[in-house]
Design a protein around this motif. Sequence first.
Motif, PDB file in Angstrom:
ATOM      1  N   THR A 166       0.831  -1.207   0.000  1.00 31.53           N
ATOM      2  CA  THR A 166       0.000   0.000   0.000  1.00 31.53           C
ATOM      3  C   THR A 166       0.866   1.257   0.000  1.00 31.53           C
ATOM      4  OG1 THR A 166      -0.173   0.011   2.401  1.00 31.53           O
ATOM      5  CG2 THR A 166      -1.941  -1.084   1.212  1.00 31.53           C
ATOM      6  N   LEU A 167       2.152   1.116   0.314  1.00 36.04           N
ATOM      7  CA  LEU A 167       3.054   2.258   0.210  1.00 36.04           C
ATOM      8  C   LEU A 167       3.924   2.167  -1.045  1.00 36.04           C
ATOM      9  CD1 LEU A 167       4.243   2.630   3.897  1.00 36.04           C
ATOM     10  CD2 LEU A 167       2.317   3.701   2.748  1.00 36.04           C
ATOM     11  N   TYR A 168       4.349   0.941  -1.361  1.00 39.02           N
ATOM     12  CA  TYR A 168       5.258   0.751  -2.496  1.00 39.02           C
ATOM     13  C   TYR A 168       4.560   1.056  -3.825  1.00 39.02           C
ATOM     14  CZ  TYR A 168       8.302  -1.686  -5.796  1.00 39.02           C
ATOM     15  OH  TYR A 168       9.087  -2.005  -6.858  1.00 39.02           O
ATOM     16  N   LEU A 169       3.343   0.543  -4.005  1.00 40.75           N
ATOM     17  CA  LEU A 169       2.648   0.742  -5.286  1.00 40.75           C
ATOM     18  C   LEU A 169       2.378   2.224  -5.587  1.00 40.75           C
ATOM     19  CD1 LEU A 169       0.208  -2.329  -5.430  1.00 40.75           C
ATOM     20  CD2 LEU A 169       2.342  -1.994  -6.668  1.00 40.75           C
ATOM     21  N   PRO A 170       1.892   3.029  -4.615  1.00 40.58           N
ATOM     22  CA  PRO A 170       1.717   4.457  -4.902  1.00 40.58           C
ATOM     23  C   PRO A 170       3.037   5.141  -5.245  1.00 40.58           C
ATOM     24  CG  PRO A 170       0.543   3.889  -2.913  1.00 40.58           C
ATOM     25  CD  PRO A 170       1.335   2.686  -3.293  1.00 40.58           C
ATOM     26  N   LEU A 171       4.097   4.739  -4.534  1.00 37.13           N
ATOM     27  CA  LEU A 171       5.418   5.318  -4.799  1.00 37.13           C
ATOM     28  C   LEU A 171       5.799   5.081  -6.260  1.00 37.13           C
ATOM     29  CD1 LEU A 171       8.097   6.455  -3.353  1.00 37.13           C
ATOM     30  CD2 LEU A 171       8.874   4.108  -3.478  1.00 37.13           C
ATOM     31  N   ILE A 172       5.644   3.823  -6.687  1.00 37.15           N
ATOM     32  CA  ILE A 172       5.987   3.454  -8.056  1.00 37.15           C
ATOM     33  C   ILE A 172       5.075   4.161  -9.054  1.00 37.15           C
ATOM     34  CG2 ILE A 172       5.935   1.514  -9.677  1.00 37.15           C
ATOM     35  CD1 ILE A 172       8.304   1.574  -7.805  1.00 37.15           C
ATOM     36  N   LEU A 226     -18.821  -4.736  -6.391  1.00 37.06           N
ATOM     37  CA  LEU A 226     -18.020  -4.511  -7.598  1.00 37.06           C
ATOM     38  C   LEU A 226     -18.005  -3.022  -7.970  1.00 37.06           C
ATOM     39  CD1 LEU A 226     -16.388  -6.222  -9.531  1.00 37.06           C
ATOM     40  CD2 LEU A 226     -18.402  -6.492 -10.962  1.00 37.06           C
ATOM     41  N   GLY A 227     -19.188  -2.398  -7.893  1.00 34.88           N
ATOM     42  CA  GLY A 227     -19.270  -0.979  -8.221  1.00 34.88           C
ATOM     43  C   GLY A 227     -18.457  -0.139  -7.259  1.00 34.88           C
ATOM     44  N   LEU A 228     -18.587  -0.454  -5.971  1.00 38.39           N
ATOM     45  CA  LEU A 228     -17.870   0.298  -4.938  1.00 38.39           C
ATOM     46  C   LEU A 228     -16.358   0.198  -5.142  1.00 38.39           C
ATOM     47  CD1 LEU A 228     -18.607   1.840  -2.317  1.00 38.39           C
ATOM     48  CD2 LEU A 228     -18.119  -0.272  -1.088  1.00 38.39           C
ATOM     49  N   VAL A 229     -15.891  -1.031  -5.402  1.00 40.86           N
ATOM     50  CA  VAL A 229     -14.454  -1.246  -5.578  1.00 40.86           C
ATOM     51  C   VAL A 229     -13.935  -0.451  -6.776  1.00 40.86           C
ATOM     52  CG1 VAL A 229     -12.731  -2.945  -6.236  1.00 40.86           C
ATOM     53  CG2 VAL A 229     -14.402  -3.493  -4.522  1.00 40.86           C
ATOM     54  N   LEU A 230     -14.690  -0.494  -7.887  1.00 38.16           N
ATOM     55  CA  LEU A 230     -14.227   0.202  -9.086  1.00 38.16           C
ATOM     56  C   LEU A 230     -14.182   1.707  -8.858  1.00 38.16           C
ATOM     57  CD1 LEU A 230     -15.793  -1.816 -12.011  1.00 38.16           C
ATOM     58  CD2 LEU A 230     -13.396  -1.527 -11.431  1.00 38.16           C
ATOM     59  N   ILE A 231     -15.171   2.241  -8.136  1.00 38.48           N
ATOM     60  CA  ILE A 231     -15.180   3.682  -7.882  1.00 38.48           C
ATOM     61  C   ILE A 231     -13.987   4.089  -7.022  1.00 38.48           C
ATOM     62  CG2 ILE A 231     -16.385   5.484  -6.565  1.00 38.48           C
ATOM     63  CD1 ILE A 231     -18.987   4.400  -7.742  1.00 38.48           C
ATOM     64  N   VAL A 232     -13.753   3.331  -5.942  1.00 33.44           N
ATOM     65  CA  VAL A 232     -12.613   3.658  -5.087  1.00 33.44           C
ATOM     66  C   VAL A 232     -11.300   3.480  -5.851  1.00 33.44           C
ATOM     67  CG1 VAL A 232     -11.369   3.040  -2.982  1.00 33.44           C
ATOM     68  CG2 VAL A 232     -13.854   3.101  -2.979  1.00 33.44           C
ATOM     69  N   ALA A 233     -11.225   2.412  -6.663  1.00 33.65           N
ATOM     70  CA  ALA A 233     -10.011   2.179  -7.460  1.00 33.65           C
ATOM     71  C   ALA A 233      -9.791   3.347  -8.426  1.00 33.65           C
ATOM     72  CB  ALA A 233     -10.140   0.870  -8.228  1.00 33.65           C
ATOM     73  N   GLY A 234     -10.872   3.828  -9.011  1.00 29.44           N
ATOM     74  CA  GLY A 234     -10.773   4.949  -9.936  1.00 29.44           C
ATOM     75  C   GLY A 234     -10.275   6.209  -9.242  1.00 29.44           C
ATOM     76  N   ILE A 235     -10.836   6.486  -8.058  1.00 29.08           N
ATOM     77  CA  ILE A 235     -10.405   7.665  -7.299  1.00 29.08           C
ATOM     78  C   ILE A 235      -8.927   7.527  -6.936  1.00 29.08           C
ATOM     79  CG2 ILE A 235     -10.696   8.943  -5.137  1.00 29.08           C
ATOM     80  CD1 ILE A 235     -13.681   8.132  -5.227  1.00 29.08           C
ATOM     81  N   ALA A 236      -8.549   6.333  -6.467  1.00 30.68           N
ATOM     82  CA  ALA A 236      -7.161   6.095  -6.067  1.00 30.68           C
ATOM     83  C   ALA A 236      -6.222   6.300  -7.250  1.00 30.68           C
ATOM     84  CB  ALA A 236      -7.005   4.687  -5.497  1.00 30.68           C
ATOM     85  N   GLU A 237      -6.629   5.803  -8.423  1.00 33.32           N
ATOM     86  CA  GLU A 237      -5.803   5.940  -9.622  1.00 33.32           C
ATOM     87  C   GLU A 237      -5.639   7.418  -9.982  1.00 33.32           C
ATOM     88  OE1 GLU A 237      -4.516   3.228 -11.045  1.00 33.32           O
ATOM     89  OE2 GLU A 237      -3.527   4.220 -12.733  1.00 33.32           O
ATOM     90  N   LYS A 238      -6.738   8.142  -9.868  1.00 35.22           N
ATOM     91  CA  LYS A 238      -6.739   9.570 -10.174  1.00 35.22           C
ATOM     92  C   LYS A 238      -5.773  10.320  -9.254  1.00 35.22           C
ATOM     93  CE  LYS A 238      -9.254  12.676 -12.588  1.00 35.22           C
ATOM     94  NZ  LYS A 238      -9.493  12.547 -14.011  1.00 35.22           N
ATOM     95  N   ALA A 243      -4.736   2.120  -8.362  1.00 33.65           N
ATOM     96  CA  ALA A 243      -6.078   1.523  -8.267  1.00 33.65           C
ATOM     97  C   ALA A 243      -6.099   0.308  -7.353  1.00 33.65           C
ATOM     98  CB  ALA A 243      -6.560   1.146  -9.664  1.00 33.65           C
ATOM     99  N   GLY A 244      -5.054  -0.513  -7.447  1.00 29.54           N
ATOM    100  CA  GLY A 244      -4.997  -1.742  -6.664  1.00 29.54           C
ATOM    101  C   GLY A 244      -5.009  -1.467  -5.168  1.00 29.54           C
ATOM    102  N   VAL A 245      -4.297  -0.422  -4.755  1.00 33.56           N
ATOM    103  CA  VAL A 245      -4.236  -0.084  -3.333  1.00 33.56           C
ATOM    104  C   VAL A 245      -5.612   0.345  -2.835  1.00 33.56           C
ATOM    105  CG1 VAL A 245      -3.296   1.557  -1.671  1.00 33.56           C
ATOM    106  CG2 VAL A 245      -1.797   0.463  -3.321  1.00 33.56           C
ATOM    107  N   GLY A 246      -6.315   1.142  -3.653  1.00 33.43           N
ATOM    108  CA  GLY A 246      -7.678   1.529  -3.296  1.00 33.43           C
ATOM    109  C   GLY A 246      -8.551   0.310  -3.082  1.00 33.43           C
TER     110      GLY A 246
END
Lengths: 402, 92
Positions: A166-172, A226-238, A243-246
Motif C-alpha cells: 500500500t506504500l510501495y505501489l503508490p510510490l511506483i 463490484l461498483g464500490l471497488v471500481l469507484i474507489v479504485a478509480g479515485i485512487a488511480e486519479k 487503483a490496486g491499493v484503493g
Amino acid sequence: MLAAVGSETARAYLELGAVILALGLGARLSSRLELSPIGLYLLIGLVLGSLDIPQLSGDFVEFAASLGVILLLFLLGLEYTAQELAENLRRFLPVGIADAALNFPPGVAFGLLLGWEPLAAVLLGGVTWVSSSGIVAKALGDLGRLGNRETPAVLAVLVLEDLAMTLYLPLIASLLVGGGLLAALGSVAAALSAAAVVLVLALRYGSVVGRLVEHRSEEAVLLTALGLVLIVAGIAEKLQVSAGVGAFLVGIALSGEVAHRTRALLAPIRDFNAALFFLFFALQIDTRALLDVAAPALVLAVATAGTKIATGWLGAARAGVGRRGRARAGLTLVPRGEFSIVIAGLGVGAGLEPQLAPLAAAYVLVLALAGPVLMRFPDALPALPARFAPDGARGPSTLRRP
Amino acid sequence: MAGLVGRSGGNCLSVPDFGEIEETPLPGVGVRYDFTTEQGNRLGIVVHDSGERELLICDAADPDAARTLPLAQRDLVRLREVLAIGTGDSDR
C-alpha cells in the motif's frame, strides 16, 4: 454491413473462446500436477504471443486484465481484518522489515548491474521482494501445515508484504508518471493517510462499509461490491495512489460475514480476469528476449530463494520455533507470483526497460514452479532420532510419521 | 465456537486447569485453538474462516509440526460422542 459486423463478432468469440479454453486446459494441468496455475498462464501467454491473435491485443483483454489486478487486491484485502493487520504489525514488524531488507535490495542491485535505469531496478526490487500470497497460503493448507508453530510467522510475512504494497505501489505509480520524488512522497503520504483512516474506521466503527454492501440478494451484494471497488479504485488511480491499493483498502474495510459472502461471489470473476491478466502480461513478451534473460533470471531466482529462506528462518526463530520449522518457514516463502507480475506490469505499461518483463516472467516461472517443490523438501528429510528431539517430544505415546 | 473455547481451558474434561487453550489467529485462513496435553503433545483444531475444521495433533519427533485431519460436520458429532464414552457425559 450487418453481416460484416456479425462475422467480426463471430471471429472475436471464436478467438477469445479458443484462448480461454487454452487457459482452462492450463488450469486443469496445473491442478493435476499440483502446480500454481500462474506459471501455466504465463507459459500459454508466451506461446500465444508468437501467434499474433488480433483479439488479444484489443481493448477487451486489456481492460479485463486491469480489472484482474484490482480484483486480486480487493479479494486479498477481504481476507484480512483491520484487527489482524494491526496485530501482525505489532507482533511481527521486525520480521517484515527483515523481509524487505533481505529481498528488496537484491532485485535493485541486480537491475543496476544489468545497466538499467534506477526506476526499472526499483521495480525489479519489488519483483524479488514479495512472496506469492496465493501460492504460499494454498500450499500451507495443502501440505497440512496450518497447525504448525511456524505458520503464523509465515502468514505474518505475507500480511506485512501486502501491507507494504500500500506504500510501495503508490510510490511506483507516482514515479512512473514522472512526477519526481516530491510528488512520489506526496502519493505515499496520501496512501498512508488513506490506509490509516481505513484501519481506524474499521477498528473503531466496525463494518460501516459492510452495512452498505450487505443484502439478502446475492446479486445485490455482487453488484454493489463490484461498483464500490471500481469507484474507489478509480479515485485512487486519479490521486496516483494506484487503483490496486484503493481496492485493497476497500477489502480491509469490509469484514465479517459480508466479507466472506463477497469473497465467494467475486472469486470466479477474479479468477477469470486474473487469468487474462497473466496471459496479457506474457503476450507482450518477445519469446527470443526470454532466452536472453534466462541465465540472469536463474541467477536472481537462486539468490533470492536464498534470501527468502533466511527471512522465513528468522521469522520462525523469533516465534521460538526449532530448526526444522525454521527451514519449513523459509522454503515455504520462496514462491513469487501474482504481485511480482503486477509490479513488472506497471513498468511495462509505462514503457520502461524492455528486459524487465521477460526477466520478471522467467523469474516468476522458475520460482512459481520450483517453489512448491522446494517447500515439500523438509518433510522428506528423515525425522530426528527421538533422543535428540527437544523436551516437548518426550512423551511415551510417540506419534510417528507413517 | 469461539464462545465455547475460553482461554480458561475449562473445556478439558477431567483435567482441571491444565493445558490452557491457546488461540492463535491465522490471517487469511482462520484461527487455531490448541493446548498441550499432560504428556506434552499439542492437540487442537484449526477453524477456517469458511467454517471448515481440521483436527491437529503435534508430531512427537518435531513439536513444531502438526499432523492435520479435515473434519466434516458429521465427523465432529461422532468425535464428540467418542470422546464422551465412559466419562459419564455419554448419552449411551
